[in-house]
Design a protein around this motif. Structure first.
Motif, PDB file in Angstrom:
ATOM      1  N   PHE A   1      42.054  43.023  29.839  1.00 14.49           N
ATOM      2  CA  PHE A   1      42.727  44.331  29.354  1.00 14.49           C
ATOM      3  C   PHE A   1      44.251  43.788  30.012  1.00 14.49           C
ATOM      4  O   PHE A   1      44.114  42.658  31.185  1.00 14.49           O
ATOM      5  CB  PHE A   1      42.236  44.864  30.880  1.00 14.49           C
ATOM      6  CG  PHE A   1      40.848  45.538  30.240  1.00 14.49           C
ATOM      7  CD1 PHE A   1      41.566  46.604  28.750  1.00 14.49           C
ATOM      8  CD2 PHE A   1      39.508  45.211  30.503  1.00 14.49           C
ATOM      9  CE1 PHE A   1      39.732  46.835  28.079  1.00 14.49           C
ATOM     10  CE2 PHE A   1      38.535  45.330  29.914  1.00 14.49           C
ATOM     11  CZ  PHE A   1      38.631  46.765  29.021  1.00 14.49           C
ATOM     12  N   ASP A   2      45.411  44.852  29.874  1.00 16.71           N
ATOM     13  CA  ASP A   2      46.848  44.701  30.175  1.00 16.71           C
ATOM     14  C   ASP A   2      47.138  43.155  30.041  1.00 16.71           C
ATOM     15  O   ASP A   2      48.127  42.454  30.355  1.00 16.71           O
ATOM     16  CB  ASP A   2      46.927  45.001  31.918  1.00 16.71           C
ATOM     17  CG  ASP A   2      46.388  45.587  32.660  1.00 16.71           C
ATOM     18  OD1 ASP A   2      46.625  47.139  31.344  1.00 16.71           O
ATOM     19  OD2 ASP A   2      45.573  46.054  33.391  1.00 16.71           O
ATOM     20  N   GLU A   3      46.480  41.916  29.131  1.00 21.30           N
ATOM     21  CA  GLU A   3      47.190  41.115  28.703  1.00 21.30           C
ATOM     22  C   GLU A   3      47.717  41.112  27.517  1.00 21.30           C
ATOM     23  O   GLU A   3      47.239  41.837  26.192  1.00 21.30           O
ATOM     24  CB  GLU A   3      46.239  40.227  28.598  1.00 21.30           C
ATOM     25  CG  GLU A   3      46.073  38.590  28.051  1.00 21.30           C
ATOM     26  CD  GLU A   3      45.263  37.928  27.696  1.00 21.30           C
ATOM     27  OE1 GLU A   3      45.241  36.210  27.665  1.00 21.30           O
ATOM     28  OE2 GLU A   3      44.050  38.234  27.228  1.00 21.30           O
TER      29      GLU A   3
END
Length: 180
Positions: free
Chosen positions: A81-83
Motif C-alpha cells: 500500500f502506498d508503494e
C-alpha cells in the motif's frame, strides 16, 4: 455498454490478509434483472522481465498452492500500500532473484482477469541485470532461480512448461515494446 448496468449494492462475503470477496448486485437495464457478480479484490501486482547483459531471462521456479504444482515465472508480487509500482518492481526483482538493474522500463499494465479480479498488474522490463547475490524471500517462499535464453523461453511457452498467464501477457508486452 456501462450505461446498461446499474450498481444496486455491494455485500462483503469474505475478507482475509490477502483478499476480500464482494458480491456486487447489478441491475441490467436492458431486461430489468438483478444479479450478484463476484468481485475478488486484492492488491495491485507487479511483474518484472529481467534480462541479463548476456540476453538471458531470469526466471523463478516456485510451488503454487492453487494449482498444486511448481511454476516457472518472471519475478513479481503484490505492491505494498502506498508503494509506487516502479519501486515495487525493483524491490521484487532483488528480493526474489538477487538481481539488480539500472535500466528498468515500464511496459504498461494488464487486468489479470477482469471478469472476477479488480486489480492491475504492472509490467516492467529490467535490462543488464547483474547478480548481487542477495535475496530476501518471504517466509513462505521457496524459489529456485533459472536463467534461460529467449529461444528456450519460447520453447517452454509452446510446450506448456510456462503457463502463468501474467508471464505470457508480460512477454507479449515485451515483444511489442521491442518493435517500437
Amino acid at each position: 455498454m456501462e450505461r446498461y448496468w446499474k450498481l444496486i449494492k455491494v455485500e462483503r462475503k469474505f475478507k482475509d490478509h490477502v483478499l476480500n470477496i464482494d458480491h456486487k448486485y447489478y441491475k441490467f437495464l436492458k431486461n430489468g434483472e438483478i444479479q450478484p457478480f463476484c468481485s475478488i479484490n486484492t492488491k495491485n501486482w507487479v511483474v518484472v522481465i529481467p534480462v541479463t547483459d548476456t540476453d538471458k531471462f531470469v526466471l523463478v521456479r516456485q510451488f503454487r498452492f492453487a494449482v498444486e504444482a511448481t511454476t516457472l515465472e518472471f519475478p513479481g508480487g503484490a505492491i505494498d500500500f502506498d508503494e509506487p509500482h516502479s519501486l515495487a518492481a525493483v524491490r521484487e526483482l532483488e528480493e526474489e532473484t538477487g538481481y539488480k538493474s539500472d535500466d528498468v522500463r515500464y511496459l504498461g499494465f494488464v487486468h489479470p482477469n477482469p471478469a472476477i479480479l479488480s486489480n492491475k498488474c504492472h509490467i516492467y522490463v529490467a535490462y543488464n541485470c547483474r547478480n548481487i547475490g542477495k535475496t530476501s524471500f518471504d517466509k513462505f517462499e521457496d524459489i529456485e532461480i533459472i536463467l534461460m535464453d529467449e529461444t528456450e523461453f519460447k520453447e517452454n511457452l509452446i510446450n506448456n512448461k510456462i503457463t502463468h498467464s501474467i508471464v505470457v501477457a508480460a512477454y507479449t508486452k515485451y515483444l511489442l515494446s521491442k518493435d517500437q
